[in-house]
Design an enzyme around this catalytic site. Structure first.
Site, short mmCIF file in Angstrom:
data_model
loop_
_atom_site.label_atom_id
_atom_site.label_comp_id
_atom_site.label_asym_id
_atom_site.label_seq_id
_atom_site.Cartn_x
_atom_site.Cartn_y
_atom_site.Cartn_z
N HIS A 276 0.81 -1.05 -0.24
CA HIS A 276 -0.07 0.09 -0.01
C HIS A 276 0.97 1.35 -0.02
CE1 HIS A 276 0.24 0.76 4.63
NE2 HIS A 276 0.35 -0.40 4.68
N ASP A 288 5.69 1.55 7.42
CA ASP A 288 4.49 1.06 7.13
C ASP A 288 3.68 1.98 5.99
OD1 ASP A 288 1.87 -0.08 7.29
OD2 ASP A 288 1.53 0.64 9.33
N GLU A 320 -5.24 1.77 2.22
CA GLU A 320 -5.17 0.50 3.10
C GLU A 320 -5.42 1.05 4.61
OE1 GLU A 320 -3.23 -2.45 5.61
OE2 GLU A 320 -2.94 -0.18 5.57
N GLU A 321 -5.04 2.03 4.94
CA GLU A 321 -5.07 2.39 6.31
C GLU A 321 -6.44 2.76 6.80
OE1 GLU A 321 -2.73 1.68 8.34
OE2 GLU A 321 -0.85 2.02 7.43
N ASP A 349 3.63 -6.05 3.31
CA ASP A 349 3.32 -4.88 4.10
C ASP A 349 4.04 -4.98 5.35
OD1 ASP A 349 2.16 -2.74 5.39
OD2 ASP A 349 0.22 -3.71 5.28
N HIS A 443 2.54 3.39 13.23
CA HIS A 443 1.56 4.47 13.27
C HIS A 443 1.89 5.52 13.86
CE1 HIS A 443 -2.01 1.57 11.68
NE2 HIS A 443 -1.07 1.53 10.90
#
Length: 502
Positions: A276, A288, A320-321, A349, A443
């Protein structure tokens, strides 16, 4: 001061830089391509180096910085200048390889959200675990709201679970049975001014409301430990005053998948892989999933030196997130004929977590389309051949493979770990620090170039190259596709993307 995104300007930039680029016309280069050697695993692995990957990561971080004026920090969340620049970087890199690939963009509607500020007070305390749900709307007028905390019956999945006195109050709802979005929607229909969903299992609760509803209310998640004393008070008839505040936006926008397919190779037997292109709003996402998406870009560049027997299709998913939006949309648009051309999908990923483990999705044929287990075994065989340990992780819907396996396409992938805590056993197997997250910047703002383990990334990039080369040459021994559905019945997943949905 908060800056609202000016989405019309952003989408105009996307159209100018990416979406309106013409599709590449077939060229007469096929004869030249056919003079190249057939791809081999060893040859394309030799093309991979950590120095080249790092160079791409540094460039990606520069692109993330373009969003600083919007978010006050680097990010590549969909709709941001950082993500638009990421899409443009991927496309322009592929466009330089147009003699080898057919390239296309797939623009689709998406939803994005951003929480600028939030606060929850229950009684006279602020629960430490309290956090707003992803895609939550703000409180009314983006101001604090006040009301008693009201305990909802059962799991809050039915409108009848909400007592009459929840109107004008803050609904207190147990996790379980149905999606968080359903709970928030039911609370809103019952007249609640906000909702708090508490965990019925051990640990904090962070999830997403999913597709926005006009009935959603500002919604928080809290841990079982923080919830317990308030549950007891409410069950004994004690009143608990509460206040909630969320300043947030939820917007419908457009964003773009990028797809590149080799001109050579059997188009009816396609090897597909994806990563992604977006990050969360909170940070630049260099691990990520910069590590995965850049790995694909590097391999796509080197693959042009070789011929393939089976077509290879690369995909860079957007959204994606926000809940696997890009990959879900892509698969939903496939006809049965096009679906059947994809022999397998490989998801990459997070390949460079600093406190890494070599993780393989435990994709068995018993509960997934036939071929998923053969792909799993290819990964484990590679690690064993290189004297490396590996561990299996749940194949639970947390990344972009989900839509593929739900539609009959075998799938699998590898990762190096996210917010999970490394055990003593895993530390003995892979090194690193037990008791800490695999990626302590997962994140977060610190997911920068400095958050990459280059040793793990290089080995995993070589494994990705190995997977491409293996199936680009032959599907011998790999199960044939027979239908777009599977006889296997997967277990109900608590995830649809990186955040909990149930």
């Amino acid at each position: 001061m908060h800056r609202r995104l000016i989405f019309s300007s952003i989408l105009s930039l996307a159209a100018a830089s990416v979406i309106q680029r013409p599709l590449l016309e077939p060229s007469d280069s096929q004869a030249l391509i056919n003079t190249k050697p057939l791809v081999s695993s060893n040859a394309i692995q030799d093309d991979i180096s950590s120095s080249k990957l790092l160079e791409r990561a540094k460039h990606l971080y520069k692109l993330a910085k373009l969003a600083t004026d919007e978010y006050n920090h680097p990010t590549r969340v969909i709709g941001s200048k950082g993500h638009l620049a990421t899409i443009d970087y991927i496309y322009s890199t592929l466009a330089s390889l147009r003699e080898y690939y057919d390239i296309s963009n797939q623009t689709f509607p998406a939803v994005m959200g951003n929480v600028f500020e939030s606060r929850l007070v229950l009684g006279h305390s602020t629960p430490k675990s309290a956090g707003p749900m992803s895609l939550t709307p703000p409180t009314k007028n983006k101001e604090p709201v006040y009301g008693p905390l009201v305990l909802v019956a059962n799991d809050g999945c039915e409108e009848l679970d909400y007592p009459a006195n929840v109107t004008g109050s803050i609904a207190f709802i147990r996790r379980g049975t149905c999606p968080f979005g359903t709970k928030s929607e039911n609370a809103g229909k019952a007249g609640a001014i906000a909702a708090v969903i508490y965990n019925h299992m051990q640990g904090n609760l962070s999830g997403t409301l999913g597709q926005p509803s006009e009935h959603h209310v500002a919604t928080f998640g809290i841990s079982d430990t923080d919830a317990e004393p308030f549950i007891k008070k409410l069950q004994t008839g004690e009143t608990v005053d509460a206040s909630a505040y969320i300043d947030a936006i939820v917007e419908n926008i457009g964003t773009t998948n990028v797809i590149a397919q080799t001109k050579g190779g059997d188009p009816k037997n396609c090897v597909m892989l994806g990563g992604h292109s977006d990050s969360v709003a909170e940070g630049p996402g260099i691990n990520d999933d910069g590590s995965g998406s850049l790995t694909l870009l590097e391999i796509a560049t080197h693959l042009t030196k070789y011929t393939v027997n089976n077509c290879v299709r690369f995909a860079w998913w957007a959204g994606e997130e926000e809940g696997l939006l890009g990959s879900d949309y892509y698969v939903s648009q496939l006809s049965e004929e096009e679906n059947m051309k994809i022999r397998l999908f490989m998801d990459y990923d997070m390949l460079a977590s600093p406190n890494y483990a070599y993780q393989v999705y435990n994709a068995t044929n018993a509960v997934n389309p036939a071929g998923s287990e053969e792909l799993r075994d290819l990964y484990t065989g590679f690690y064993k051949a290189h004297g490396q340990n590996h561990t299996y992780i749940p194949f639970d819907g947390r990344s972009d493979y989900d839509a593929f396996i739900r539609n009959g396409i075998p799938g699998g992938g590898i990762a190096t770990g996210a917010e999970g805590v490394k055990t003593e056993k895993e530390a003995a197997m892979f090194g690193g620090r037990a008791g800490e997250w695999f990626d302590h910047c997962y994140h977060q703002l610190c997911d920068t170039v400095n958050n990459l383990n280059l040793e793990a990334w290089e080995l995993n990039a070589k494994l990705v190259a190995h997977s491409v080369a293996t199936y680009a040459v032959s599907f011998k021994g790999f199960p044939e596709r027979t239908a777009i559905t599977s006889n296997a019945v997967p277990e109900r997943s608590l995830y649809h993307g990186p955040k909990l949905v149930i």
